[in-house]
Write a protein that holds these residues in place. Structure first.
Motif, mmCIF file in Angstrom:
data_model
loop_
_atom_site.group_PDB
_atom_site.id
_atom_site.type_symbol
_atom_site.label_atom_id
_atom_site.label_comp_id
_atom_site.label_asym_id
_atom_site.label_seq_id
_atom_site.Cartn_x
_atom_site.Cartn_y
_atom_site.Cartn_z
ATOM 1 N N PHE A 50 0.829 -2.954 -6.240
ATOM 2 C CA PHE A 50 0.772 -1.960 -5.343
ATOM 3 C C PHE A 50 -0.725 -1.400 -5.413
ATOM 4 N N MET B 285 -3.547 1.578 -4.136
ATOM 5 C CA MET B 285 -3.755 2.877 -3.871
ATOM 6 C C MET B 285 -5.123 3.329 -4.013
ATOM 7 N N ASP B 286 -5.843 4.302 -3.201
ATOM 8 C CA ASP B 286 -7.150 4.646 -3.347
ATOM 9 C C ASP B 286 -7.313 5.842 -4.313
ATOM 10 N N TRP C 132 0.926 -1.167 -0.065
ATOM 11 C CA TRP C 132 0.134 0.055 0.210
ATOM 12 C C TRP C 132 0.858 1.299 -0.052
ATOM 13 N N SER C 133 0.649 2.159 -1.032
ATOM 14 C CA SER C 133 1.285 3.445 -1.257
ATOM 15 C C SER C 133 2.865 3.428 -0.960
ATOM 16 N N ALA C 134 3.380 3.598 0.173
ATOM 17 C CA ALA C 134 4.903 3.851 0.535
ATOM 18 C C ALA C 134 5.592 2.506 0.452
ATOM 19 N N GLY D 166 -4.752 9.047 -3.810
ATOM 20 C CA GLY D 166 -3.401 8.922 -3.767
ATOM 21 C C GLY D 166 -2.993 8.274 -2.319
ATOM 22 N N GLY D 167 -3.739 7.730 -1.522
ATOM 23 C CA GLY D 167 -3.233 7.054 -0.336
ATOM 24 C C GLY D 167 -3.354 7.964 0.754
ATOM 25 N N ILE D 168 -3.835 9.172 0.636
ATOM 26 C CA ILE D 168 -3.918 10.220 1.495
ATOM 27 C C ILE D 168 -5.294 10.288 1.951
#
Length: 76
Positions: free
Chosen positions: A64, A66-67, A41-43, A70-72
């Motif tokens: 990978f 991501m939502d 996920w993301s990072a 952008g994972g935030i």
């Protein structure tokens, strides 16, 4: 009271370079497999991407997630 752990638990080098290899070797040994798949996920790209490139013989696939943000997480 629990005893104190006398070692550093994490660092950027261990997270991004050493730790994926430790985990991969553990899985390969305990599950008797030659390759593993990474799902991150993301990072997670910072740790698993370089490891997969350098150790392609031990990695079957790399994915990978991501939502749409952008994972935030959006502000409430």
């Amino acid at each position: 009271m629990l005893p104190r752990y006398p070692f550093v638990l994490t660092s950027s080098q261990s997270d991004h370079q050493e730790e994926p290899g430790t985990v991969v070797e553990y899985i390969r040994t305990t599950r008797s497999v030659s390759k593993v798949s990474f799902i991150g996920w993301s990072a997670a790209a910072f740790a698993t991407g370089p490891y997969a490139i350098k150790n392609s013989g031990k990695v079957d696939s790399l994915r990978f997630e991501m939502d749409e943000n952008g994972g935030i997480s959006p502000e409430p």
